[in-house]
Design a protein around this motif. Structure first.
Motif, mmCIF file in Angstrom:
data_model
loop_
_atom_site.group_PDB
_atom_site.id
_atom_site.type_symbol
_atom_site.label_atom_id
_atom_site.label_comp_id
_atom_site.label_asym_id
_atom_site.label_seq_id
_atom_site.Cartn_x
_atom_site.Cartn_y
_atom_site.Cartn_z
ATOM 1 N N ARG A 120 15.271 6.602 7.972
ATOM 2 C CA ARG A 120 16.718 6.705 7.736
ATOM 3 C C ARG A 120 17.057 7.605 6.557
ATOM 4 O O ARG A 120 17.999 8.395 6.621
ATOM 5 N N PHE A 121 16.290 7.475 5.459
ATOM 6 C CA PHE A 121 16.644 8.199 4.236
ATOM 7 C C PHE A 121 15.943 9.547 4.107
ATOM 8 O O PHE A 121 16.335 10.371 3.285
ATOM 9 N N GLY A 122 14.885 9.764 4.870
ATOM 10 C CA GLY A 122 14.269 11.079 4.928
ATOM 11 C C GLY A 122 13.299 11.427 3.815
ATOM 12 O O GLY A 122 12.686 12.499 3.851
ATOM 13 N N TYR A 123 13.122 10.568 2.830
ATOM 14 C CA TYR A 123 12.180 10.912 1.763
ATOM 15 C C TYR A 123 10.743 10.686 2.236
ATOM 16 O O TYR A 123 10.476 9.892 3.139
ATOM 17 N N SER A 124 9.818 11.403 1.599
ATOM 18 C CA SER A 124 8.396 11.235 1.904
ATOM 19 C C SER A 124 7.715 10.494 0.763
ATOM 20 O O SER A 124 8.251 10.380 -0.348
ATOM 21 N N GLY A 125 6.529 10.000 1.046
ATOM 22 C CA GLY A 125 5.782 9.264 0.034
ATOM 23 C C GLY A 125 4.433 8.849 0.579
ATOM 24 O O GLY A 125 4.049 9.221 1.694
ATOM 25 N N VAL A 126 3.708 8.074 -0.205
ATOM 26 C CA VAL A 126 2.381 7.629 0.197
ATOM 27 C C VAL A 126 2.289 6.115 0.039
ATOM 28 O O VAL A 126 2.816 5.545 -0.922
ATOM 29 N N ILE A 127 1.616 5.472 0.982
ATOM 30 C CA ILE A 127 1.448 4.016 0.946
ATOM 31 C C ILE A 127 0.395 3.643 -0.098
ATOM 32 O O ILE A 127 -0.716 4.180 -0.091
ATOM 33 N N VAL A 128 0.742 2.716 -0.991
ATOM 34 C CA VAL A 128 -0.216 2.248 -2.002
ATOM 35 C C VAL A 128 -0.480 0.745 -1.888
ATOM 36 O O VAL A 128 -1.261 0.184 -2.668
ATOM 37 N N GLY A 129 0.155 0.089 -0.920
ATOM 38 C CA GLY A 129 -0.093 -1.338 -0.727
ATOM 39 C C GLY A 129 0.728 -1.872 0.425
ATOM 40 O O GLY A 129 1.702 -1.240 0.851
ATOM 41 N N TRP A 130 0.314 -3.026 0.940
ATOM 42 C CA TRP A 130 1.090 -3.649 2.019
ATOM 43 C C TRP A 130 0.987 -5.169 1.948
ATOM 44 O O TRP A 130 0.055 -5.730 1.376
ATOM 45 N N ASP A 131 1.990 -5.813 2.529
ATOM 46 C CA ASP A 131 2.025 -7.267 2.690
ATOM 47 C C ASP A 131 2.245 -7.576 4.168
ATOM 48 O O ASP A 131 2.926 -6.818 4.872
ATOM 49 N N VAL A 132 1.701 -8.681 4.619
ATOM 50 C CA VAL A 132 1.877 -9.047 6.030
ATOM 51 C C VAL A 132 3.337 -9.391 6.335
ATOM 52 O O VAL A 132 3.784 -9.304 7.484
ATOM 53 N N LYS A 133 4.075 -9.790 5.307
ATOM 54 C CA LYS A 133 5.520 -9.965 5.405
ATOM 55 C C LYS A 133 6.107 -9.751 4.019
ATOM 56 O O LYS A 133 5.362 -9.675 3.033
ATOM 57 N N ALA A 134 7.410 -9.643 3.935
ATOM 58 C CA ALA A 134 8.048 -9.319 2.662
ATOM 59 C C ALA A 134 7.750 -10.384 1.608
ATOM 60 O O ALA A 134 7.972 -11.575 1.837
ATOM 61 N N LYS A 135 7.245 -9.938 0.470
ATOM 62 C CA LYS A 135 7.017 -10.814 -0.678
ATOM 63 C C LYS A 135 7.804 -10.253 -1.850
ATOM 64 O O LYS A 135 7.426 -9.247 -2.450
ATOM 65 N N ALA A 136 8.903 -10.910 -2.158
ATOM 66 C CA ALA A 136 9.805 -10.448 -3.204
ATOM 67 C C ALA A 136 10.631 -11.632 -3.691
ATOM 68 O O ALA A 136 10.703 -12.661 -3.008
ATOM 69 N N PRO A 137 11.258 -11.507 -4.862
ATOM 70 C CA PRO A 137 12.137 -12.590 -5.326
ATOM 71 C C PRO A 137 13.239 -12.876 -4.309
ATOM 72 O O PRO A 137 13.698 -11.972 -3.598
ATOM 73 N N GLU A 138 13.657 -14.104 -4.252
ATOM 74 C CA GLU A 138 14.648 -14.516 -3.264
ATOM 75 C C GLU A 138 15.942 -13.718 -3.386
ATOM 76 O O GLU A 138 16.583 -13.382 -2.379
ATOM 77 N N GLU A 139 16.331 -13.386 -4.626
ATOM 78 C CA GLU A 139 17.563 -12.614 -4.816
ATOM 79 C C GLU A 139 17.451 -11.243 -4.160
ATOM 80 O O GLU A 139 18.402 -10.745 -3.550
#
Length: 218
Positions: A120-139
């Motif tokens: 959607r946003f068109g920027y490029s980058g490189v993957i440095v990690g992954w999670d099997v599902k989203a792990k982030a603060p609830e907020e």
């Protein structure tokens, strides 16, 4: 009526107990005066040692210092443990966990080191990690995934170093798998690249040994 402090009261008790003590000593050990004197001296020495160890101000001061020291050590130990737990929890967010990602689930489509373009946003980058599902603060999850997008929280998420050549403004991103397209032949410029990768083979970046240990199957 004269005032009697604790020390005076203790001395009076000792004097009053002297006569019964002598009586019991004479009953137990007979009339041998030398033996009675020896036993009396032992009792006096034991009592003196007891008062120095348990009844003196210095003894109570030492006990209080020891208790305060143990309490302080326990408090700081508990505080340090809680801080360590909180820090570990914080670093487990956004694919920054250092636990070994093995085995790798088959539904994880992409790998660390692959270069991506955001659909959607068109920027490029490189993957440095992954999670099997989203792990982030609830907020963060509530802000990024309103009710209509709740299902995305349970899909694989990837941490991205964003290519500075895009002039995107942000340096990292944490995005769901459905937003990713893989490309080849594009090098990514980011100040942290050497920390994560040792080189580029034209199709993907080569992980540093420490990162390879975390993602052994990528």
């Amino acid at each position: 009526m004269p005032h009697i402090n604790a020390a005076a009261a203790l001395q009076i008790c000792m004097l009053l107990s002297a006569l019964p003590a002598q009586y019991f000593i004479s009953q137990w050990y007979g009339t041998d005066s030398a033996q009675r004197i020896q036993i009396t001296e032992r009792i006096i020495a034991s009592w003196s040692s007891f008062t120095k160890s348990h009844l003196s101000l210095d003894a109570w001061t030492d006990c209080l210092k020891l208790w305060l020291s143990k309490t302080r050590s326990w408090y700081h130990g508990e505080k340090k443990t809680k801080m360590g737990d909180n820090e570990a929890e914080t670093h487990s967010y956004f694919a920054e966990s250092t636990h070994v990602h093995s085995p790798k689930p088959q539904y994880i489509q992409f790998s660390v080191g692959q270069v991506i373009v955001h659909k959607r946003f068109g920027y490029s980058g490189v993957i440095v990690g992954w999670d099997v599902k989203a792990k982030a603060p609830e907020e963060w999850l509530q802000h990024n995934y309103p009710p209509a997008k709740q299902d995305l929280k349970d899909t694989p998420h990837y941490r991205i170093l964003i290519n500075k050549a895009n002039g995107f403004g942000k340096s990292t991103a944490y995005i769901p798998e459905e937003e990713i397209t893989i490309i080849m032949g594009l090098e990514v410029h980011h100040p942290d690249m050497k920390a994560y990768f040792s080189g580029y083979d034209g199709s993907k970046y080569i992980m540093q040994p420490w990162l390879k240990k975390i993602y052994p199957h990528d």
